[in-house]
Write a protein that holds these residues in place. Structure first.
Motif, PDB file in Angstrom:
ATOM      1  N   LEU A  77       0.893  -1.343   0.459  1.00 26.93           N
ATOM      2  CA  LEU A  77      -0.044   0.309   0.385  1.00 26.93           C
ATOM      3  C   LEU A  77       0.544   1.421   0.251  1.00 26.93           C
ATOM      4  O   LEU A  77       0.292   2.634  -0.689  1.00 26.93           O
ATOM      5  N   PRO A  78       1.936   1.848   1.103  1.00 25.56           N
ATOM      6  CA  PRO A  78       2.722   2.615   0.792  1.00 25.56           C
ATOM      7  C   PRO A  78       3.281   2.469  -0.570  1.00 25.56           C
ATOM      8  O   PRO A  78       3.324   3.455  -1.024  1.00 25.56           O
ATOM      9  N   TYR A  84       2.475   5.736  -7.313  1.00 29.31           N
ATOM     10  CA  TYR A  84       1.455   7.370  -8.037  1.00 29.31           C
ATOM     11  C   TYR A  84       1.749   8.277  -7.502  1.00 29.31           C
ATOM     12  O   TYR A  84       1.596   9.382  -9.160  1.00 29.31           O
ATOM     13  N   MET A  85       2.809   8.931  -6.566  1.00 26.79           N
ATOM     14  CA  MET A  85       3.035  10.249  -5.906  1.00 26.79           C
ATOM     15  C   MET A  85       3.997  10.487  -7.129  1.00 26.79           C
ATOM     16  O   MET A  85       4.146  12.144  -8.027  1.00 26.79           O
ATOM     17  N   GLN A 180       9.834  11.793 -18.801  1.00 28.63           N
ATOM     18  CA  GLN A 180       9.686  12.878 -18.218  1.00 28.63           C
ATOM     19  C   GLN A 180       9.308  12.454 -16.656  1.00 28.63           C
ATOM     20  O   GLN A 180       8.561  11.644 -16.134  1.00 28.63           O
ATOM     21  N   THR A 181       9.637  13.333 -15.842  1.00 33.47           N
ATOM     22  CA  THR A 181       9.252  13.405 -14.144  1.00 33.47           C
ATOM     23  C   THR A 181       9.360  14.374 -13.733  1.00 33.47           C
ATOM     24  O   THR A 181       9.386  15.246 -14.232  1.00 33.47           O
ATOM     25  N   SER A 182       9.278  14.499 -12.189  1.00 32.97           N
ATOM     26  CA  SER A 182       9.115  15.771 -11.780  1.00 32.97           C
ATOM     27  C   SER A 182       9.611  15.807 -10.591  1.00 32.97           C
ATOM     28  O   SER A 182       9.363  15.279  -9.919  1.00 32.97           O
ATOM     29  N   PHE A 183       9.459  17.028 -10.304  1.00 36.72           N
ATOM     30  CA  PHE A 183      10.577  17.376  -8.539  1.00 36.72           C
ATOM     31  C   PHE A 183      10.261  18.490  -8.135  1.00 36.72           C
ATOM     32  O   PHE A 183       9.666  19.495  -8.817  1.00 36.72           O
TER      33      PHE A 183
END
Length: 227
Positions: A77-78, A84-85, A180-183
């Motif tokens: 679960l975590p 997803y985050m 792509q990714t983000s931060f």
């Protein structure tokens, strides 16, 4: 920045990395509980006299079937939440494109006109006093602090990987494909990374340096380079 004799992760500088470290500690606690239980049962079996009360053990079979399923749920679960985050990209304030080459990086700030530069590793003889060998570059990536940053990663020749451990970012650079990714950087500072995909003879000589600054400094820097 990692240091000698360091056993843990680098200090988290983004919300994603904080979640990853928390999940790592959670998984270690689960593993510690399992190892403790197994060692206790082994010690108990070695010290107790043998008995023949194992013919009808439906309760025990029920426990050792359900308990592993509960443990897997506590880990899954975590883990799914963090996955997803990491894939979530919601209205970034800045889009940055990183192109891997043998053996340097090209960066394009797509929200600005003609803001593009190459980033090479600084040779050791030219390294300023106090800077890190094999990690410093001639042109750093400058991003605004506490702003969502989207980075598009690709390659111009072979496989590369754009990775910053303290930001929890690692994205493969594949020729002909855009990943792509983000931060979000939570504090000002200089964060170091390296190409994490074996890409040839000088694979270890293409570092990545991200400098997180206040928005006012970033605006001055970007206007100076784009002019």
């Amino acid at each position: 920045m990692a240091n000698h004799s360091q056993f843990g992760f680098q200090d988290a500088s983004s919300p994603i990395m904080e979640e990853l470290i928390e999940f790592h500690d959670h998984a270690l606690m689960v593993a510690l509980a399992i190892c403790s239980l197994v060692l206790y049962l082994l010690a108990l079996m070695l010290m107790e006299k043998l008995s023949s009360n194992t013919v009808d053990a439906q309760e025990v079979e029920l426990i050792w079937t359900i308990l592993p399923a509960i443990v897997l749920i506590l880990l899954a679960l975590p883990s799914l939440q963090i996955l997803y985050m990491m894939d979530e990209i919601d209205e970034p304030d800045l889009t940055l494109k990183a192109i891997g080459h043998q053996w340097y990086w090209t960066y394009e700030y797509t929200d600005f006109k003609d803001l593009t530069f190459d980033s090479y590793m600084t040779p050791t003889p030219e390294l300023p006093l106090g800077h890190f060998r094999l990690l410093e570059v001639d042109h750093r990536v400058v991003v605004p602090m506490e702003s969502p940053i989207r980075i598009i990663v690709t390659a111009g020749d072979v496989l590369h990987s754009w990775a910053i451990p303290s930001l929890g970012v690692k994205t493969d650079a594949i020729p002909g494909r855009l990943n792509q990714t983000s931060f979000i950087t939570t504090r000002p500072g200089i964060f170091y990374g390296q190409c994490s995909e074996i890409c040839g003879a000088n694979h270890s000589y293409m570092p990545i340096v991200v400098e997180s600054t206040p928005l006012t400094y970033f605006e001055s820097w970007s206007s100076l380079l784009s002019s």
